[in-house]
Design an enzyme around this catalytic site. Structure first.
Site, PDB file in Angstrom:
ATOM      1  N   ASP A  84       0.255  -7.554   1.331  1.00 59.42           N
ATOM      2  CA  ASP A  84       0.676  -6.169   1.563  1.00 59.42           C
ATOM      3  C   ASP A  84       2.192  -6.061   1.660  1.00 59.42           C
ATOM      4  O   ASP A  84       2.731  -5.366   2.519  1.00 59.42           O
ATOM      5  CB  ASP A  84       0.016  -5.591   2.821  1.00 59.42           C
ATOM      6  CG  ASP A  84       0.102  -4.062   2.869  1.00 59.42           C
ATOM      7  OD1 ASP A  84       0.311  -3.460   1.798  1.00 59.42           O
ATOM      8  OD2 ASP A  84      -0.021  -3.493   3.963  1.00 59.42           O
TER       9      ASP A  84
ATOM     10  N   SER B  61       4.440   2.542   8.034  1.00 56.97           N
ATOM     11  CA  SER B  61       4.188   1.379   7.175  1.00 56.97           C
ATOM     12  C   SER B  61       5.430   1.036   6.367  1.00 56.97           C
ATOM     13  O   SER B  61       6.023   1.898   5.711  1.00 56.97           O
ATOM     14  CB  SER B  61       3.027   1.669   6.225  1.00 56.97           C
ATOM     15  OG  SER B  61       1.819   1.801   6.931  1.00 56.97           O
TER      16      SER B  61
ATOM     17  N   HIS C   1       0.815  -1.218   0.000  1.00 59.01           N
ATOM     18  CA  HIS C   1       0.000   0.000   0.000  1.00 59.01           C
ATOM     19  C   HIS C   1       0.850   1.270   0.000  1.00 59.01           C
ATOM     20  O   HIS C   1       0.323   2.364  -0.191  1.00 59.01           O
ATOM     21  CB  HIS C   1      -0.993  -0.007   1.181  1.00 59.01           C
ATOM     22  CG  HIS C   1      -0.387   0.261   2.528  1.00 59.01           C
ATOM     23  ND1 HIS C   1      -0.071  -0.753   3.412  1.00 59.01           N
ATOM     24  CD2 HIS C   1      -0.054   1.407   3.158  1.00 59.01           C
ATOM     25  CE1 HIS C   1       0.419  -0.221   4.521  1.00 59.01           C
ATOM     26  NE2 HIS C   1       0.439   1.078   4.393  1.00 59.01           N
TER      27      HIS C   1
END
Length: 460
Positions: A132, A208, A102
């Site tokens: 992911d 992230s 992402h």
């Protein structure tokens, strides 16, 4: 006081092993995590990704619950630049690195900024939205700082950890905490699927793709998401286990652009207390198998519906996501030992891990611009298509693999199964395209979406 000193003794770690001696001076006590951070932080980078997407102007009926679906897909589209900010971790001296899908998925321009402010361009080698994860290569990278990967199965709840990343774009930041839980899966993080390490080390937007490291400076996970009501850290963060990252790196270095997962070809559900009682199990654990595809490798190994799978390679599995994880880290072409229970008897069988078969051929085709629904991409359903689109195991026939520009206007979406066109049963893509070409005055579609069926009729 002795307890405090013992804790400090753990955190004054070297890159290779944690020292367990009592600190010898006030200076050593003051150091805290500093030596560990100096070793680990240079391998964590900031990522700036840029992608161009087509954004369609909203319909004036977008807020009307009745007309909204009818006008979906209408309106002019225009390119729009999207920028994302995140983190990444360098895994090899020549620039192989990992981040979240992402953060970099679909990006046309990726810029990597190291801890020492050097900047590089990067390219995606392998990306997988379901996990992911994305594996990248830093262009022109040589002799780069990097982290070693630790086997995730050796991690224990309560271990001290550091989370390193770039929260909110403020620059590289280090937070500390412990491993709060293992084997977090399913909907623990909202609607996502996966298998995670849980930590209370503060993780915020921008973290992230960053590193979760142990006190020896080894990578144990990639920070991926948080459970929050405020948008910031509430002390519940999740990291993708580093052992799965290692499998991604192996496939990327082998030249794969998509992650190849072993295929189970079965459905099951976690055993709760009611199921455990009905099956005569002492405690609720494992996965009870409800359905097996005719060519499932588990069926071939002797497992049947009603069996309870307890473990894979002696590691317990209690959710389907745990099963997928265990198979993924074992790897394609390898055999795993599966422990299952049938009629109270526990047995171990060996299962050969294979990719979902491409038989019959998917024979993907696209309708012409003159068809009743132009530029509609259809595929024959086979095990590989089942896995790719998440279709029920019993699905057969033809599926919409890409609705194209006109499909949404007809109410079609990716994954819809075409049962019949103009009351003629559809068994393959050739038949479906022929019927779409021949339709002139009317069009009738019998469509299955999930377990629901509906008939849609149109005048042409």
């Amino acid at each position: 006081m002795r307890l405090i000193l013992a804790l400090i003794a753990v955190v004054i770690a070297t890159p290779l092993a944690a020292e367990t001696r009592i600190p010898q001076s006030q200076g050593e006590i003051a150091l805290g995590f500093a030596p560990l951070v100096k070793e680990a932080a240079p391998a964590v980078v900031n990522i700036y990704a840029r992608r161009v997407v087509e954004k369609r102007q909203s319909s004036p009926f977008a807020d009307d619950p009745f007309f909204r679906d009818f006008f979906e897909g209408f309106g002019a589209s225009r390119p729009q630049v999207q920028n994302s900010l995140g983190s990444g971790v360098i895994l090899t001296a020549d620039g192989i690195m990992v981040s979240n899908f992402h953060v970099v998925g679909g990006a046309q321009d990726i810029r990597v900024v190291l801890n020492d402010r050097r900047e590089f361009e990067a390219e995606i080698l392998l990306a997988d939205q379901e996990a992911d994860l994305a594996i990248l290569r830093i262009r022109g990278g040589e002799g780069l700082p990097h982290l070693d990967i630790r086997d995730s199965d050796t991690i224990e709840v309560g271990e001290l950890v550091l989370a390193i990343g770039n929260p909110f774009g403020v620059g590289q930041t280090v937070t500390s905490g412990i491993v709060s839980g293992l084997a977090r899966s399913g909907t623990a993080t909202g609607s996502s699927r996966g298998y995670y390490i849980q930590t209370d080390a503060p993780i915020n937007p921008g973290n992230s793709g960053g590193a979760l490291v142990d006190v020896s400076g080894r990578l144990i996970g990639i920070n991926t998401r948080i459970l929050t009501r405020s948008g910031g850290s509430n002390g519940i963060g999740f990291a993708i286990p580093a052992t799965l990252v290692a499998r991604f790196v192996e496939q990327a270095e082998a030249g794969h652009e998509k992650f190849l997962r072993p295929w189970a070809g079965m459905n099951g559900q976690p055993v709760d207390s009611d199921i455990a009682e009905s099956l005569g199990l002492g405690t609720p654990r494992g996965i009870v198998i409800s359905e097996l595809h005719p060519v499932s490798p588990f069926l071939d190994a002797g497992i049947r519906p009603g069996d309870v799978v307890m473990a894979v390679d002696d590691q317990p599995v209690n959710t389907p996501d745990e099963m997928v994880y265990r198979m993924s880290v074992a790897g394609l072409g390898n055999r795993v030992s599966v422990t299952h229970v049938r009629d109270g008897d526990e047995t171990q069988v060996e299962v050969l891990l294979l990719a979902a078969p491409e038989t019959p051929l998917r024979d993907t085709r696209t309708s012409s611009r003159n068809a009743a629904i132009p530029l509609l991409e259809l595929s024959n359903i086979n095990p590989a298509v089942l896995a790719e689109l998440g279709l029920p195991l019993s699905s057969e026939g033809v599926v919409v693999s890409d609705p194209g520009p006109s499909g949404p206007r007809a109410g079609l979406a990716r994954g819809d199964i075409l049962r019949a066109i103009n009351d003629v049963a559809v068994d393959d893509t050739d038949t479906a395209l022929q019927l779409l070409e021949e339709a002139s005055r009317r069009l009738s579609l019998e469509v299955q979406r999930g377990t629901q069926r509906r008939v849609m009729r149109f005048r042409l």
